[in-house]
Structure formats: C-alpha cells, structure tokens
Design an enzyme around this catalytic site. Structure first.
Site, PDB file in Angstrom:
ATOM      1  N   HIS A   1      20.143-106.936  57.289  1.00  0.00           N
ATOM      2  CA  HIS A   1      20.223-108.374  57.544  1.00  0.00           C
ATOM      3  C   HIS A   1      18.961-109.093  57.070  1.00  0.00           C
ATOM      4  O   HIS A   1      17.895-108.494  56.921  1.00  0.00           O
ATOM      5  CB  HIS A   1      20.423-108.638  59.039  1.00  0.00           C
ATOM      6  CG  HIS A   1      19.294-108.109  59.886  1.00  0.00           C
ATOM      7  ND1 HIS A   1      18.118-108.794  60.066  1.00  0.00           N
ATOM      8  CD2 HIS A   1      19.170-106.950  60.568  1.00  0.00           C
ATOM      9  CE1 HIS A   1      17.307-108.091  60.834  1.00  0.00           C
ATOM     10  NE2 HIS A   1      17.918-106.954  61.148  1.00  0.00           N
TER      11      HIS A   1
ATOM     12  N   GLU B   1      22.537-102.464  65.792  1.00  0.00           N
ATOM     13  CA  GLU B   1      21.141-102.050  65.933  1.00  0.00           C
ATOM     14  C   GLU B   1      20.993-101.028  67.055  1.00  0.00           C
ATOM     15  O   GLU B   1      21.844-100.957  67.972  1.00  0.00           O
ATOM     16  CB  GLU B   1      20.283-103.292  66.231  1.00  0.00           C
ATOM     17  CG  GLU B   1      18.798-103.034  66.497  1.00  0.00           C
ATOM     18  CD  GLU B   1      18.072-102.482  65.286  1.00  0.00           C
ATOM     19  OE1 GLU B   1      18.272-101.277  64.992  1.00  0.00           O
ATOM     20  OE2 GLU B   1      17.305-103.236  64.661  1.00  0.00           O
TER      21      GLU B   1
END
Length: 230
Positions: free
Chosen positions: A28, A108
């Site tokens: 990201h 994550e």
C-alpha cells in the site's frame, strides 16, 4: 507400516499452462500511520487512511502497472484494510480486464489493540531481540501466524489458477495488494526461504512491487530481491 488407513491424498501439481504470467505483490501507499505513530492511540490500524504523498505514490504505481499489464487480464486480491483498498482504487486499472476479490488473509500482521505506545515500543524491542518471525504481540499475531494464513491463501490462489486458466489464457496476471511483512512472508512461503533468511530482509517501500515472473518451465523467479538489514 499401518495398512488400516487409506493413504493421504496429495495435491495434484499445477500444469505449467495454468499458471499466470505474473504474480505482482504491491505494498500500500504511505499511510498516516507510517508518519505519525501516535495516531494508533486514536485510530484502529485497519482504518488508517493514505497520506497525500501515499495517494500520489499509488497513482504512479498505477501508471506503471497499467503499462505492464496492457490488455491482459488481472485478478486482484486485496487486503480489506482501508489503506490497501484505497491503494487499489487509485491504481486505475481497467475494470473491463480486472476481477477483484477482497482477501482478509492478506491483511497486516495484527499488533493487538495499540492504545499504549509505550507498551508497543517495549514489545517492538522485545520482538527485535526475540525474532520477528516467532515473537507474538500481546493479543496479536506473530510472523509465524501470518505465514500460516498466507499458506492457506496460496491454496485458494492455486485453485484460482486452474479455474480461470482456459477463460483468461496464459497471458494473465495475479495482483496482491497487501502489506510489507505479508509480502515478505508470501515470498518466504513460495520460495521456501528459511526463517533465518526471512529475518535478514526488509519490507519494501510504500507502493513498491515485487514481481514473480513465470519462466518457460512454469517456475517463477523474483524480479528483484528485497533489501537486507543494514
């Protein structure tokens, strides 16, 4: 030898023709958490936005990926975190050639509830001493836990290879929009790297890619290595 039990089934090898041309891993863009650690005291990790710089990084990454993919089909698996979903949106891929699926197993590493930064600082120091792969954050995950869920995702991805091989042909792409640690662990699992090797590697930068390229024999090679700890 125990003959009372039937032999365990083994996974059938994937035909080289069913494998996509590329598997692209994308981290990201820069998030507010990357520049302001104190925000974790107020905003959950999964709800962090991209910064203006992060959005620009994603736009640049999108330009490169659109040139790379051209008219080829892309199947995108995207972490459900806000910053990864926003990253994917800003890539600007052609929806006529893109199939997108949310994939929670690419999220994550769970650090637990980060309301006490002093405690998190202590835990990170303990992780550095203990090892990033094995250390489990309080109420969170270890690198090994993330490795296990990435391994489960690989089975899903392999089934996707076979299911869509005829429809989209060999010149198709898999795109994973995910997080730095998850990218390293995906490659560790794919290439059978050791824990020691994993511990030497650094996360890629924001909006950076690593690409697994299919060779003539159907095997994949990484386009460039991860940086190593200084």
């Amino acid at each position: 030898m125990d003959h009372s039990r039937p032999p365990r089934p083994t996974a059938a090898p994937i035909d080289a023709g069913a494998r996509p041309k590329r598997i692209v891993l994308l981290r990201h863009g820069e998030s507010v958490g990357n520049i302001d650690p104190e925000i974790y005291e107020r905003v959950p990790d999964h709800a962090l936005d991209l910064t203006e710089r992060g959005r620009a990084q994603c736009a640049d990454a999108g330009k490169r990926l659109r040139e790379l993919f051209g008219p080829e089909h892309v199947t995108a698996f995207v972490s459900p975190y806000r910053r990864t979903r926003e990253t994917f949106r800003l890539l600007g891929l052609d929806p006529a050639h893109t199939r997108v699926k949310e994939e929670p197993r690419l999220r994550e590493q769970d650090w637990g509830n980060i309301q006490d930064l002093a405690d998190m600082t202590r835990q990170k120091a303990a992780r550095d001493a203990y090892g990033h792969f094995y250390y489990r954050f309080a109420h969170g995950e270890s690198g090994a836990d993330v490795y296990d869920r990435v391994s489960g995702f690989l089975e899903t991805m392999h089934r996707d290879f076979v299911r869509h091989a005829v429809r989209y042909g060999p010149d198709r792409n898999i795109l994973l929009v995910t997080h730095g640690l998850t990218m390293r662990l995906f490659c560790m699992r794919w290439f059978h790297w050791s824990v020691e090797e994993f511990e030497c590697l650094s996360n890629p930068g924001n909006a950076e890619t690593r690409i697994l390229l299919r060779g003539p024999d159907g095997r994949y090679a990484l386009d460039r290595p991860f940086d190593r700890w200084k």
